[in-house]
Design a protein around this motif. Structure first.
Motif, PDB file in Angstrom:
ATOM      1  N   LEU A 155       1.019  -1.127  -0.154  1.00 14.89           N
ATOM      2  CA  LEU A 155       0.173  -0.048   0.087  1.00 14.89           C
ATOM      3  C   LEU A 155       0.978   1.322   0.116  1.00 14.89           C
ATOM      4  CD1 LEU A 155      -2.953   1.348   0.378  1.00 14.89           C
ATOM      5  CD2 LEU A 155      -2.496   1.333   2.871  1.00 14.89           C
ATOM      6  N   LEU A 156       0.709   1.966  -0.953  1.00 10.36           N
ATOM      7  CA  LEU A 156       1.339   3.372  -1.063  1.00 10.36           C
ATOM      8  C   LEU A 156       0.420   4.602  -0.691  1.00 10.36           C
ATOM      9  CD1 LEU A 156       3.224   2.482  -4.390  1.00 10.36           C
ATOM     10  CD2 LEU A 156       4.038   1.906  -1.924  1.00 10.36           C
ATOM     11  N   LEU A 157       0.785   5.612   0.153  1.00 12.00           N
ATOM     12  CA  LEU A 157       0.075   6.806   0.365  1.00 12.00           C
ATOM     13  C   LEU A 157       0.965   7.934   0.252  1.00 12.00           C
ATOM     14  CD1 LEU A 157      -0.354   4.465   2.999  1.00 12.00           C
ATOM     15  CD2 LEU A 157      -2.496   5.755   2.815  1.00 12.00           C
ATOM     16  N   ASP A 158       0.388   8.665  -0.683  1.00 14.50           N
ATOM     17  CA  ASP A 158       1.269   9.983  -0.924  1.00 14.50           C
ATOM     18  C   ASP A 158       0.487  11.341  -0.571  1.00 14.50           C
ATOM     19  OD1 ASP A 158       2.776  11.923  -2.285  1.00 14.50           O
ATOM     20  OD2 ASP A 158       2.034  11.562  -4.308  1.00 14.50           O
ATOM     21  N   GLU A 159       1.261  11.709   0.678  1.00  6.65           N
ATOM     22  CA  GLU A 159       0.503  12.762   1.319  1.00  6.65           C
ATOM     23  C   GLU A 159      -1.042  12.708   1.372  1.00  6.65           C
ATOM     24  OE1 GLU A 159       2.427  16.281   1.893  1.00  6.65           O
ATOM     25  OE2 GLU A 159       4.122  15.818   0.333  1.00  6.65           O
ATOM     26  N   PRO A 160      -1.523  11.699   1.764  1.00  7.47           N
ATOM     27  CA  PRO A 160      -3.149  11.599   1.656  1.00  7.47           C
ATOM     28  C   PRO A 160      -3.741  12.374   2.794  1.00  7.47           C
ATOM     29  CG  PRO A 160      -2.205   9.808   3.152  1.00  7.47           C
ATOM     30  CD  PRO A 160      -1.023  10.545   2.606  1.00  7.47           C
ATOM     31  N   LEU A 161      -3.234  12.797   3.814  1.00  7.96           N
ATOM     32  CA  LEU A 161      -3.837  13.733   4.754  1.00  7.96           C
ATOM     33  C   LEU A 161      -3.690  15.285   4.528  1.00  7.96           C
ATOM     34  CD1 LEU A 161      -3.002  11.665   7.871  1.00  7.96           C
ATOM     35  CD2 LEU A 161      -5.088  11.163   6.216  1.00  7.96           C
ATOM     36  N   GLN A 181      -2.356  -2.054  10.481  1.00  8.43           N
ATOM     37  CA  GLN A 181      -1.875  -3.278  11.370  1.00  8.43           C
ATOM     38  C   GLN A 181      -2.967  -4.402  11.429  1.00  8.43           C
ATOM     39  OE1 GLN A 181      -1.563  -0.768  14.890  1.00  8.43           O
ATOM     40  NE2 GLN A 181       0.551  -1.152  14.914  1.00  8.43           N
ATOM     41  N   GLN A 182      -4.220  -4.399  11.275  1.00  4.30           N
ATOM     42  CA  GLN A 182      -5.159  -5.230  11.099  1.00  4.30           C
ATOM     43  C   GLN A 182      -4.956  -6.014  10.077  1.00  4.30           C
ATOM     44  OE1 GLN A 182      -9.243  -3.837  11.400  1.00  4.30           O
ATOM     45  NE2 GLN A 182     -10.029  -5.692  10.631  1.00  4.30           N
ATOM     46  N   LEU A 183      -4.660  -5.465   8.752  1.00  6.06           N
ATOM     47  CA  LEU A 183      -4.434  -6.143   7.622  1.00  6.06           C
ATOM     48  C   LEU A 183      -3.026  -6.874   7.321  1.00  6.06           C
ATOM     49  CD1 LEU A 183      -6.520  -4.038   5.201  1.00  6.06           C
ATOM     50  CD2 LEU A 183      -7.258  -6.050   6.201  1.00  6.06           C
ATOM     51  N   GLY A 184      -2.265  -6.127   8.347  1.00  2.00           N
ATOM     52  CA  GLY A 184      -0.767  -6.690   8.078  1.00  2.00           C
ATOM     53  C   GLY A 184      -0.075  -6.348   6.661  1.00  2.00           C
ATOM     54  N   ILE A 185      -0.517  -5.269   5.829  1.00  2.00           N
ATOM     55  CA  ILE A 185      -0.039  -4.968   4.725  1.00  2.00           C
ATOM     56  C   ILE A 185       1.285  -4.186   4.936  1.00  2.00           C
ATOM     57  CG2 ILE A 185      -1.530  -2.951   4.480  1.00  2.00           C
ATOM     58  CD1 ILE A 185      -1.924  -3.494   1.532  1.00  2.00           C
ATOM     59  N   THR A 186       2.223  -4.381   3.983  1.00  2.00           N
ATOM     60  CA  THR A 186       3.442  -3.493   3.855  1.00  2.00           C
ATOM     61  C   THR A 186       3.022  -2.197   3.375  1.00  2.00           C
ATOM     62  OG1 THR A 186       4.644  -5.733   3.527  1.00  2.00           O
ATOM     63  CG2 THR A 186       5.765  -3.561   2.756  1.00  2.00           C
ATOM     64  N   THR A 187       3.296  -0.926   4.012  1.00  2.00           N
ATOM     65  CA  THR A 187       3.003   0.085   3.847  1.00  2.00           C
ATOM     66  C   THR A 187       4.042   1.446   3.673  1.00  2.00           C
ATOM     67  OG1 THR A 187       0.969  -0.299   4.619  1.00  2.00           O
ATOM     68  CG2 THR A 187       1.558   2.063   4.383  1.00  2.00           C
ATOM     69  N   ILE A 188       3.750   2.150   2.372  1.00  2.00           N
ATOM     70  CA  ILE A 188       5.114   3.335   2.458  1.00  2.00           C
ATOM     71  C   ILE A 188       3.866   4.520   2.768  1.00  2.00           C
ATOM     72  CG2 ILE A 188       6.665   4.503   1.258  1.00  2.00           C
ATOM     73  CD1 ILE A 188       7.738   1.870   0.156  1.00  2.00           C
TER      74      ILE A 188
END
Length: 344
Positions: A155-161, A181-188
């Protein structure tokens, strides 16, 4: 176990190199933030991972698969942008299910997955609404659900907030972390907001001029900055010019006050630094004059002048503790472990 590897990534646009030899190993399920000012290269690295930019050199490996030259739709990556990028003519449920349709997921499987995603983001009762009927925070949660629906590997999040107001940002960043944390997905997660990065990350990569200045846990980045840039960019830092009196014993003089540090020092003059919360008012120490004071609820913030430099001191508010008046003369100290030596 390493799940995502960025190996000597470089990116140039014409003669200008914007990313220099970038290395990073991300474990499965880890939440890593790229933190830095505008133009430091953090979004360019993210876009290379997503497949929207092709590296000028280096490799990208996901779960053992080299995806450096793969198209974005071949990488199984979920992307959330600063702009919500929702389809205005589709309902919330249809927006969430759009990626499943594109991926060729059978209609019978799409419905239950959309329901699952709407429950995950707490919008089960809003599936029939359109994006224009939602708040900004709700729209960004829909964008997050849409990215997660196809079960991406990363999962990639580009300044989403960044487009949200302060209270919504805090609430949504905590929800993003809980879901991750619930999904355990690797995230940047890309951000220029140090508070965001410090509050939700397993590790932070502080970027500056296309390079990773430091990679570490939030505590390491804040308490043990590896470079002058990291020390100054992350948090507030008070700087003091010091004369080393005894290099072996770590004895220095600052504005006439002698300070004993807990480490050997180079000879000559050095720059010391301390966080606002490390400083305290003491009977002996660096002379300073109060220029202002703020009551911030749990914290009192004092603004001072010490040796011609502006200094900030934070202390916990305690009943009966009065704010000093401007012009008051004080002395400042810090524990030996609270001093940073810059450039050494």
């Amino acid at each position: 176990m390493t799940f995502l590897t960025l190996d000597h990534l470089q990116k140039s646009f014409g003669p200008t190199r914007v990313v220099h030899d970038f290395d990073l190993a991300v474990d499965k399920g880890e939440f890593v933030s790229f933190l830095g000012p505008s133009g430091c290269g953090k979004t360019t690295v993210l876009r290379m991972v997503a497949g929207f930019e092709t590296p000028s050199a280096g490799r990208i490996v996901i779960d053992g698969q080299d995806v450096t030259r793969s198209r974005p739709n071949q990488r199984r990556i979920g992307m959330v942008f600063q702009a919500y990028a929702l389809f205005p003519n589709l309902t919330v449920a249809q927006n969430v299910g759009f990626g499943l349709k594109v991926a060729g997921v059978a209609r019978a499987e799409r419905g239950p997955r959309v329901t699952e995603m709407l429950e995950l983001i707490g919008l089960s009762d809003l599936g029939g609404r359109y994006p224009w009927q939602l708040s900004g925070g709700q729209q960004q949660r829909v964008a997050l659900a849409r990215a997660l629906a196809p079960r991406p590997r990363v999962l990639l999040l580009d300044e989403p907030l960044s487009a949200l107001d302060a209270k919504i940002r805090v609430s949504l960043r905590n929800q993003i972390r809980e879901i991750q944390q619930q999904l355990g997905i690797t995230t940047i997660f890309v951000t220029h907001d140090q508070e965001e990065a410090l509050s939700i990350s397993d590790r932070i990569v502080v970027m500056h001029k296309g390079v990773a200045d430091q990679t570490g846990t939030p505590a390491q980045i804040y308490n043990q900055p590896a470079t002058d840039f990291v020390a100054g960019f992350v948090g507030t830092l008070n700087r003091f010019e010091a004369e080393v009196l005894d290099p072996a014993r770590g004895l220095v003089r600052v504005e006439g006050a002698e300070i004993a540090l807990d480490r050997p020092l180079p000879a000559g003059r050095i720059t010391l630094a301390a966080r606002p919360e490390s400083l305290r008012i003491a009977e002996e120490g660096i002379p300073a004059e109060v220029t202002g004071a703020e009551f911030l609820g749990s914290v009192q913030r004092l603004r001072l002048l010490a040796g011609g430099r502006e200094v900030v001191l934070d202390r916990f508010n305690a009943p009966g503790t009065e704010l000093p008046r401007p012009g008051a003369q004080l002395r400042l100290a810090a524990p030996a472990s609270g001093w940073l030596v810059l450039g050494a």
